[in-house]
Design an enzyme around this catalytic site. Structure first.
Site, PDB file in Angstrom:
ATOM      1  N   SER A 244       0.829  -1.212   0.000  1.00 16.98           N
ATOM      2  CA  SER A 244       0.000   0.000   0.000  1.00 16.98           C
ATOM      3  C   SER A 244       0.867   1.267   0.000  1.00 16.98           C
ATOM      4  O   SER A 244       0.364   2.360  -0.228  1.00 16.98           O
ATOM      5  CB  SER A 244      -0.929   0.006   1.208  1.00 16.98           C
ATOM      6  OG  SER A 244      -0.176   0.060   2.395  1.00 16.98           O
ATOM      7  N   HIS A 245       2.149   1.143   0.298  1.00 18.77           N
ATOM      8  CA  HIS A 245       3.076   2.262   0.179  1.00 18.77           C
ATOM      9  C   HIS A 245       4.148   1.980  -0.863  1.00 18.77           C
ATOM     10  O   HIS A 245       5.230   2.542  -0.825  1.00 18.77           O
ATOM     11  CB  HIS A 245       3.725   2.583   1.529  1.00 18.77           C
ATOM     12  CG  HIS A 245       2.793   3.311   2.451  1.00 18.77           C
ATOM     13  ND1 HIS A 245       2.022   2.683   3.379  1.00 18.77           N
ATOM     14  CD2 HIS A 245       2.481   4.621   2.540  1.00 18.77           C
ATOM     15  CE1 HIS A 245       1.282   3.563   4.027  1.00 18.77           C
ATOM     16  NE2 HIS A 245       1.527   4.750   3.539  1.00 18.77           N
TER      17      HIS A 245
ATOM     18  N   ASP B 212      -8.186  -0.888   4.359  1.00 15.71           N
ATOM     19  CA  ASP B 212      -8.732  -2.176   4.793  1.00 15.71           C
ATOM     20  C   ASP B 212     -10.259  -2.169   4.777  1.00 15.71           C
ATOM     21  O   ASP B 212     -10.889  -3.195   4.512  1.00 15.71           O
ATOM     22  CB  ASP B 212      -8.222  -2.520   6.202  1.00 15.71           C
ATOM     23  CG  ASP B 212      -6.800  -3.045   6.161  1.00 15.71           C
ATOM     24  OD1 ASP B 212      -6.535  -3.965   5.368  1.00 15.71           O
ATOM     25  OD2 ASP B 212      -5.953  -2.528   6.903  1.00 15.71           O
TER      26      ASP B 212
END
Lengths: 346, 346
Positions: free
Chosen positions: A56-57, A197
C-alpha cells in the site's frame, strides 16, 4: 483505482528486481513531468515500501502521484526551501511538492541540530504527503538518532464520544537505533484500521469487525459502505482519540499547517494525496548520555531481549523479513498494476 | 493499605478546605522528617490531585510517602542537582528524593531552553515517582508551552504477543495551552487499566473485564487475583504495546535511568513508589510560528470546537469540573483515610 482493485483472490503476479522497480517508477514520474529531484525522492520511498512488503506504500503509489499532478494538486518541479527557524527547529517549505524531497532537504539540518543541542524538530510545510513514516524514521536511526514523527491526513475519523469525522488516520512513528541490528521502529495509524482495509471489505462485500467505525447517524456499524460514509474510529478508545488530537495539534497548528479537516477541504473531492505538514523530532543519545551512551543503549537491548525472549515480536520484524526476501529475490506486484503503471509511459 | 480499602460502598466522608488539606499533608510530611522543600513540593501535587477529583493521586499518597521513607526508599532531604546537559537538554538529578521537587528545579531551565531553541527536554533522574503527569504538564502550558511527558513504572504489563510482565503502566501525558481557557491535557497509562482498578475488583471479589490481563500461564483471565499474579495488558493491542516500549526506551536508557523491570528489581518487594526517571519535552509555539502564532493557535480552537460541538468531551473536562467544585466547596475524603493520616502525626 484503489490498490484493492489489484488484489483479487488469485492475482497474476509479476516479479521485478529492485532495480527494475526503481527504473519503472523513475521513468513514469519523469514522463509525467516531475523534476528529477522529485522523481528520485518519491522513487526511493515507493521502492522501499515495495521492498519491505508494504504494497500500500509501494509502486501502487506512483499512480496516485501522477493523478495528483493531473488534478493540479502537486507541484511537479517544487524545490524545497530550508528555513533555519530556531537553534533547535528547522522548517522546510515543500512548496507544494511531495514530502519526500522536503524531508531529504531538512534531514542533514535536523541531524546537525539534534547533535548540537540534544533534541531538535523538523517541520515540513505545504507538502503533498503519502509516505510511510518509517522510511523517514529509519534514515534518522541510521544516523544514530532516536526519532518520533507524525502527521495529519484527511478528516475521516471521529473523536471518542463523537460521531463526525474530524481527525485523520494520523500516524505516529518512532525509531530507536540498534548497533549492528535493524532499528526498533513502529509506525501505526491512530485510527482503528487503515482506510484501505475498510475499502477492501467493501469491494469484497464482507462485513467489517465491530469497532472500526460508525455510520452517518453515529451508530456502530459493520457495513464497510456505511462506515466510509460515516466515520472511522480511533484505536484504543479515548486514549487513541487523545493521541489523534495530539497529532492534529503538533503537526498542524504548531507548525503553521493544516488540520485533517482543512486538508480534506483543500482536496475538494479530487481524492488526491493529502496536502498538509509533518513534524519530526530527533533526539541524540550521545548528547543525553555522553560517555555512558554505550552502556545505557546496552540496557535497551536487554528490553528487546525480554520482549523477543518470551515469543513476542518487535514491531518491524515482518518488514525486515520481507526486506531480506526482496533483496534476494526482488518483489512481486499484480500484473494488472504493472500494466496500469506501464500505460503511464505512453 | 491500598486506597481501595478506604472506599467501601458507603464510606463516611469528611470535608476539608483546600487549605486544610494542604496543612494536613505538610504537617505529616514534616513530622515524618521530610525537608521543607520536599514536603512543599509533594503537598502541592497531592492537593492538586485531590482538588481535581483524582483521589488515587490525592492525599492518600501521603501515606505512601511516609511508608517509602520508613522503607528507606526515599531520601527525606534530597536537594535536586540541576545539570545543563546540552543547549536543549537539562538534567535534574533528584538524588533519591521525590520527582516533584526535581521537576520544580528543572522547570525554569526547561522553559528557558524551549523559548530560546524552540524545543527542549528535561530528564529527571534517580527520583521516587508517584505524581500524576498532568500536574507537571499544566505548569508548562501555563507558560504557553506545548508539553509531552512520560515515565516507566514497575514491570507489571506484558508486551503484545507475550505473556510475561516487562513494561510498566508507562503513562504518556500531553498538554496544549489555550488562551483564557483550561489547557487541553491528556494523561493516560499505556496499560489497559490502572493497577488500582484491578486491585479494586480483587477486594470486591468481582471478575474483571476481558482484555485487562492474563494469568501466570499467559491465558486471558477475568480473575483479578490471577492477573495480578500474571500480567496486565496494554491498551490498544500491539499499538499500545509499541507505545509502552517507547516510554521504556526514552524515559529509561535514553536518559540513563531504569527500565520498569530494573525499577521493580530495585524495589525488592518493599512496595514503595517506583524509583526511576522521567522525560519531559517542551515546545514553544512562539518559536515555531513567530508573529503568526496567534492565528495558528486560533485554528487549534476550531479543532476543539469541532470535538465539543459534536458532543464529545475534551480529555481533562472531568478534572476541570471537579476543580471548580473543590475551589468552591473543598474536597471530601473517607473518614478512615483521614484517621490514618492523622495517626501519622503522633
Amino acid at each position: 483505482m484503489p490498490l484493492t482493485a489489484y488484489l483479487p483472490k488469485e492475482p497474476t503476479m509479476i516479479r521485478l528486481t529492485l532495480d527494475e522497480a526503481r527504473t519503472l517508477s523513475l521513468s513514469i514520474l519523469r514522463h509525467a513531468g516531475f523534476s528529477e529531484a522529485q522523481a528520485q525522492a518519491v522513487t526511493a520511498t515507493v521502492v522501499a515500501g515495495e521492498r519491505d512488503g508494504c504494497a500500500s506504500h509501494g509502486l501502487y503509489r506512483v499512480l496516485g502521484c501522477v493523478s495528483s499532478l493531473k488534478a493540479g494538486k502537486v507541484v511537479a518541479d517544487a524545490e524545497p526551501e530550508v528555513i533555519d527557524q530556531a537553534p533547535s527547529i528547522v522548517r522546510v517549505d515543500a512548496r507544494g511538492g511531495f514530502s519526500q524531497l522536503a524531508f531529504q532537504a531538512g534531514l542533514p539540518v535536523l541531524a546537525d541540530k539534534a547533535r548540537t543541542n540534544g533534541i531538535a524538530a523538523l517541520a515540513i510545510n505545504r507538502c503533498v504527503h503519502f509516505s510511510a513514516l518509517w522510511v523517514e524514521i529509519e534514515q534518522l536511526t541510521e544516523l544514530g538518532l532516536v526519532a518520533l514523527a507524525c502527521n495529519p491526513s484527511h478528516a475521516w475519523v471521529a473523536p471518542a464520544g463523537g460521531s463526525k469525522p474530524i481527525f485523520g488516520t494520523n500516524p505516529i512513528a518512532f525509531g530507536w537505533p540498534r548497533a549492528g541490528k535493524h532499528p526498533f521502529i513502529f509506525d501505526f495509524a491512530t485510527s482503528a484500521i487503515a482506510r484501505g482495509d475498510i475499502e477492501l471489505h467493501r469491494r469484497a462485500g464482507k462485513p467489517i469487525p465491530e469497532g472500526w467505525g460508525i455510520d452517518a447517524s453515529g451508530q456502530p456499524s459493520t457495513s464497510a459502505e456505511a462506515v466510509m460514509n460515516g466515520a472511522m474510529l480511533t484505536f484504543g478508545g479515548h486514549k487513541g482519540s487523545a493521541l489523534a488530537a495530539m497529532v492534529e495539534l503538533i503537526a498542524g497548528p504548531l507548525i503553521g499547517d493544516l488540520t485533517s479537516a482543512e486538508s480534506l477541504a483543500y482536496d475538494a473531492g479530487s481524492k488526491s494525496s493529502p496536502y498538509h505538514g509533518e513534524l519530526i523530532i530527533a533526539l541524540d543519545p550521545q548528547r543525553f548520555l555522553g560517555a555512558a551512551a554505550d552502556a545505557h543503549l546496552a540496557r535497551a537491548e536487554a528490553l528487546f531481549d525480554g520482549i523477543e525472549g518470551q515469543g513476542a515480536r518487535l514491531p518491524s520484524q515482518r518488514r525486515y523479513d520481507a526486506r531480506a526476501g526482496s533483496l534476494a529475490d526482488g518483489v512481486q506486484i499484480p500484473q494488472a498494476l504493472y500494466d496500469d503503471l506501464n500505460a503511464l509511459l505512453n
